[in-house]
Design an enzyme around this catalytic site. Structure first.
Site, short mmCIF file in Angstrom:
data_model
loop_
_atom_site.label_atom_id
_atom_site.label_comp_id
_atom_site.label_asym_id
_atom_site.label_seq_id
_atom_site.Cartn_x
_atom_site.Cartn_y
_atom_site.Cartn_z
N ASP A 80 0.82 -1.22 0.00
CA ASP A 80 0.00 0.00 0.00
C ASP A 80 0.86 1.26 0.00
OD1 ASP A 80 0.82 -0.89 2.60
OD2 ASP A 80 -0.50 0.60 3.49
N GLU A 137 -0.59 -1.81 5.20
CA GLU A 137 0.40 -1.84 6.29
C GLU A 137 0.39 -0.50 7.01
OE1 GLU A 137 3.57 -1.01 8.69
OE2 GLU A 137 3.54 -0.05 6.74
NI NI Z 1 6.69 1.11 5.21
#
Ligand code: NI
Length: 394
Positions: A80, A137
């Site tokens: 991401d 994340e």
């Molecule tokens: Ni990172």
């Protein structure tokens, strides 16, 4: 093992191509449909097996099955990006107002490369490698979503590795590898305390119960949990980032709210700090004739690398890249990483791949609109993933 590095260097153009394409299509959080579609397309093209989509949303997994029997190693890559408007001026810069400013584009590209390298080495591969391409994340939701949707089963993942590229650890230069034994990053928790009093006139405090004075006292008392109750050799952070109460200068408020984060490096300290926040906040409020309601939300646990596994990885990395390139990271950070959810379930290690080269102008920190990486370091990351997969069961 040098061979796998040579093989990785041979496909460096492809690695760079994957990274650049992903860099151009950054997506946020759990919503990564284009990223997932591209990764699936490339996995299909190279002939990866058992490709699964929509794991916990837009997560993807794929297998490379070795021809020899053995266990299953998970290789995790987060995919991401961030809500940052890119200012690198690179020809493949993002134009959609979002940016891969943390290197997750490179993580995905290195994992794709490792899959390709392993598909060409199936005869030597013992067991199975499961590639896990994880969204979200940055907001630490993706790993948990994928685990809850079964990514660690069928086949069951026995151990897991992951990496972070870039310059998060200054001591890890370009082309170097950072390893850390034990706690590496913190558990990231959030708490909200609502101090409840009784509203009234500012001129008659004795007829009211003031939640603002309760809050003021608690803000200072809560810090003593760290300074007076934890061992000075243990580490924790308690930050109150938001405080809100009252509406006018002459009114005693009904409620006052604080919101904060707790960062700890081991489960014992984590549980202790939570329990003490609950007690201290409630007792302070009670002592001042009020009440406190505490909501404590656990985020990802501390990232703890398994010592035996990390030793194995360290020895392997030294064999691949040269012992002088492998450095032990001196201190953990109080930032978080949701790879910790995986490493809480199975042994493994999360390592650092030095991916910023100051000589090439890559001096900007992570999450900066000018953040960039040295693409020449990518084959090393790919070879570390693939080579370790070939080695870890020996
Ligand atoms: Ni990172």
């Amino acid at each position: 093992m040098q061979r796998i590095l040579e093989e990785a260097k041979k496909i460096s153009e492809e690695i760079t191509g994957w990274r650049r394409h992903l860099h151009e299509i950054p997506e946020l959080g759990l919503e990564t449909p284009k990223t997932a579609a591209y990764i699936v397309q490339e996995l299909k093209k190279m002939g990866a097996e058992d490709i699964r989509e929509h794991i916990g949303g837009w997560g993807v997994s794929a297998l490379v099955k070795g021809e020899k029997p053995g266990k299953t190693l998970g290789i995790r890559a987060d995919c991401d990006a961030l809500p940052i408007k890119e200012e690198t001026g690179l020809p493949f810069a993002s134009k959609n107002g979002l940016m891969h400013a943390c290197g997750h584009d490179a993580h995905a590209a290195m994992a794709l490369s490792a899959a390709k390298l392993l598909l060409a080495s199936k005869a030597e591969l013992a067991g199975t490698v499961k590639f896990i391409f994880q969204p979200a994340e940055e907001n630490v939701q993706g790993a948990k979503a994928m685990i809850d949707d079964g990514v660690m089963e069928n086949p069951h993942v026995d151990a897991l590795i992951g990496l972070h590229t870039g310059c998060l650890w200054k001591e890890i230069g370009p082309g170097e590898i950072g390893v850390r034994f034990g706690s590496m990053m913190a558990a990231v928790d959030r708490f909200v305390v609502t101090f409840k009093g009784k509203g009234g006139h500012g001129a008659t405090p004795h007829l009211a119960v003031d939640p603002v004075t309760m809050t003021a006292t608690a803000v200072l008392e809560l810090q003593t949990i760290l300074s007076r109750e934890l061992s000075p050799l243990d580490s924790a952070v308690l930050t109150i980032g938001r405080i809100e109460g009252g509406r006018a200068f002459n009114i005693i408020a009904e409620n006052c709210v604080i919101e904060g984060t707790v960062r700890t490096l081991n489960p014992t300290t984590r549980a202790f700090v939570e329990e003490r926040i609950r007690t201290v906040a409630s007792r302070v409020a009670e002592g001042m004739r009020g009440d406190a309601e505490v909501a404590y939300e656990a985020g990802p646990p501390a990232l703890i690398n398994n010592a035996d596994f990390t030793r194995k990885f360290q020895a392997f990395a030294a064999g691949l890249a040269g012992a002088e390139k492998v450095k032990e990271i001196g201190e953990p950070t109080m930032g978080g990483e949701d790879v910790a959810y995986f490493l809480e379930m199975v042994p493994g290690t999360f390592f650092v791949h030095g991916g910023c080269n100051p000589e090439k102008g890559q001096v900007y920190p992570h999450h900066n609109p000018k953040f960039d990486l040295d693409e020449e370091t990518f084959p090393l990351g790919a070879a570390l993933f693939a080579g370790f997969a070939l080695n870890w069961q020996n």
